[in-house]
Design an enzyme around this catalytic site. Sequence first.
Site, PDB file in Angstrom:
ATOM      1  N   CYS A 113      19.336 -15.930  37.873  1.00 44.29           N
ATOM      2  CA  CYS A 113      18.969 -16.089  36.453  1.00 44.29           C
ATOM      3  C   CYS A 113      19.092 -14.769  35.689  1.00 44.29           C
ATOM      4  O   CYS A 113      18.926 -14.736  34.472  1.00 44.29           O
ATOM      5  CB  CYS A 113      17.560 -16.676  36.309  1.00 44.29           C
ATOM      6  SG  CYS A 113      17.537 -18.488  36.332  1.00 44.29           S
ATOM      7  N   HIS A 125      21.153 -24.284  31.768  1.00 43.71           N
ATOM      8  CA  HIS A 125      20.301 -25.277  32.435  1.00 43.71           C
ATOM      9  C   HIS A 125      20.301 -26.546  31.594  1.00 43.71           C
ATOM     10  O   HIS A 125      20.417 -26.490  30.373  1.00 43.71           O
ATOM     11  CB  HIS A 125      18.857 -24.791  32.559  1.00 43.71           C
ATOM     12  CG  HIS A 125      18.676 -23.647  33.506  1.00 43.71           C
ATOM     13  ND1 HIS A 125      18.658 -23.811  34.870  1.00 43.71           N
ATOM     14  CD2 HIS A 125      18.518 -22.326  33.283  1.00 43.71           C
ATOM     15  CE1 HIS A 125      18.475 -22.640  35.444  1.00 43.71           C
ATOM     16  NE2 HIS A 125      18.391 -21.707  34.508  1.00 43.71           N
ATOM     17  N   HIS A 151      20.673 -19.109  29.020  1.00 42.21           N
ATOM     18  CA  HIS A 151      19.673 -18.039  28.967  1.00 42.21           C
ATOM     19  C   HIS A 151      19.994 -16.961  29.997  1.00 42.21           C
ATOM     20  O   HIS A 151      20.921 -17.087  30.809  1.00 42.21           O
ATOM     21  CB  HIS A 151      18.245 -18.587  29.146  1.00 42.21           C
ATOM     22  CG  HIS A 151      17.821 -18.843  30.560  1.00 42.21           C
ATOM     23  ND1 HIS A 151      16.506 -18.971  30.943  1.00 42.21           N
ATOM     24  CD2 HIS A 151      18.534 -18.980  31.697  1.00 42.21           C
ATOM     25  CE1 HIS A 151      16.428 -19.194  32.240  1.00 42.21           C
ATOM     26  NE2 HIS A 151      17.645 -19.210  32.728  1.00 42.21           N
ATOM     27  N   HIS A 204      23.912 -18.089  31.860  1.00 43.47           N
ATOM     28  CA  HIS A 204      24.181 -19.325  32.613  1.00 43.47           C
ATOM     29  C   HIS A 204      23.363 -20.411  31.926  1.00 43.47           C
ATOM     30  O   HIS A 204      22.505 -20.115  31.091  1.00 43.47           O
ATOM     31  CB  HIS A 204      23.750 -19.175  34.081  1.00 43.47           C
ATOM     32  CG  HIS A 204      22.295 -18.938  34.206  1.00 43.47           C
ATOM     33  ND1 HIS A 204      21.732 -17.697  34.043  1.00 43.47           N
ATOM     34  CD2 HIS A 204      21.262 -19.798  34.414  1.00 43.47           C
ATOM     35  CE1 HIS A 204      20.425 -17.791  34.162  1.00 43.47           C
ATOM     36  NE2 HIS A 204      20.096 -19.053  34.369  1.00 43.47           N
ATOM     37  N   ASP A 251      19.015 -26.787  21.408  1.00 46.12           N
ATOM     38  CA  ASP A 251      20.074 -27.532  22.098  1.00 46.12           C
ATOM     39  C   ASP A 251      21.442 -26.895  21.852  1.00 46.12           C
ATOM     40  O   ASP A 251      21.812 -26.619  20.704  1.00 46.12           O
ATOM     41  CB  ASP A 251      20.085 -28.987  21.613  1.00 46.12           C
ATOM     42  CG  ASP A 251      21.021 -29.854  22.436  1.00 46.12           C
ATOM     43  OD1 ASP A 251      21.176 -29.594  23.653  1.00 46.12           O
ATOM     44  OD2 ASP A 251      21.616 -30.788  21.865  1.00 46.12           O
ATOM     45  N   HIS A 252      22.172 -26.651  22.925  1.00 45.93           N
ATOM     46  CA  HIS A 252      23.487 -25.993  22.873  1.00 45.93           C
ATOM     47  C   HIS A 252      23.417 -24.595  22.269  1.00 45.93           C
ATOM     48  O   HIS A 252      24.345 -24.137  21.613  1.00 45.93           O
ATOM     49  CB  HIS A 252      24.517 -26.870  22.144  1.00 45.93           C
ATOM     50  CG  HIS A 252      24.976 -28.031  22.982  1.00 45.93           C
ATOM     51  ND1 HIS A 252      24.172 -29.103  23.249  1.00 45.93           N
ATOM     52  CD2 HIS A 252      26.136 -28.259  23.628  1.00 45.93           C
ATOM     53  CE1 HIS A 252      24.819 -29.960  24.015  1.00 45.93           C
ATOM     54  NE2 HIS A 252      26.013 -29.468  24.276  1.00 45.93           N
ATOM     55  N   GLU A 294      13.041 -26.894  34.294  1.00 46.53           N
ATOM     56  CA  GLU A 294      14.262 -26.083  34.241  1.00 46.53           C
ATOM     57  C   GLU A 294      15.295 -26.675  35.189  1.00 46.53           C
ATOM     58  O   GLU A 294      16.502 -26.659  34.913  1.00 46.53           O
ATOM     59  CB  GLU A 294      13.944 -24.640  34.619  1.00 46.53           C
ATOM     60  CG  GLU A 294      15.091 -23.693  34.338  1.00 46.53           C
ATOM     61  CD  GLU A 294      14.721 -22.264  34.640  1.00 46.53           C
ATOM     62  OE1 GLU A 294      14.393 -21.533  33.696  1.00 46.53           O
ATOM     63  OE2 GLU A 294      14.735 -21.891  35.827  1.00 46.53           O
TER      64      GLU A 294
HETATM   65 NI    NI Z   1      18.151 -19.684  34.694  1.00 42.28          NI
END
Ligand code: NI
Length: 138
Positions: A33, A41, A14, A39, A79-80, A128
Amino acid sequence: MVYVTRKEHFTAAHRLHNPDKNPEWNQATFGPCNHHNWHGHNYVIEVTVAGQPDPETGYVVDLGKLKKVIEDRILSKCDHRNLNLDVDFLEGVIPSAENLAKFFFHEMEDDVMAICKTGSLHSVKVFETERNIAEYRE
Ligand code: NI
């Protein structure tokens, strides 16, 4: 009231960014972020149903069915994936843990109602990181 929780996890990319604000504001507000090349999580979610145990089964909700709702509504879409670009119900949403908890809740609410005779969706928690957690309840 009895609270029953199913825990799941997914991995996603995200970027926290408000396009209505300038780069300095975004950097100061979102820090790492806001990095422009995304990047990732390792998210953990906890989905909690509240209700009374059904006298026929002793269950508030069948956890196998709850698992399937989470898979169909959230994991199969997130997911992914890139949460900014790939997820239909997050279009135009800044994908903070707070917003994820809120939008995940609304995405699953009706399906949880359908599998639950004696209860309803109580809360969605999004981890997160191990230390940064948001929870949404109605
Ligand atoms: Ni982040």
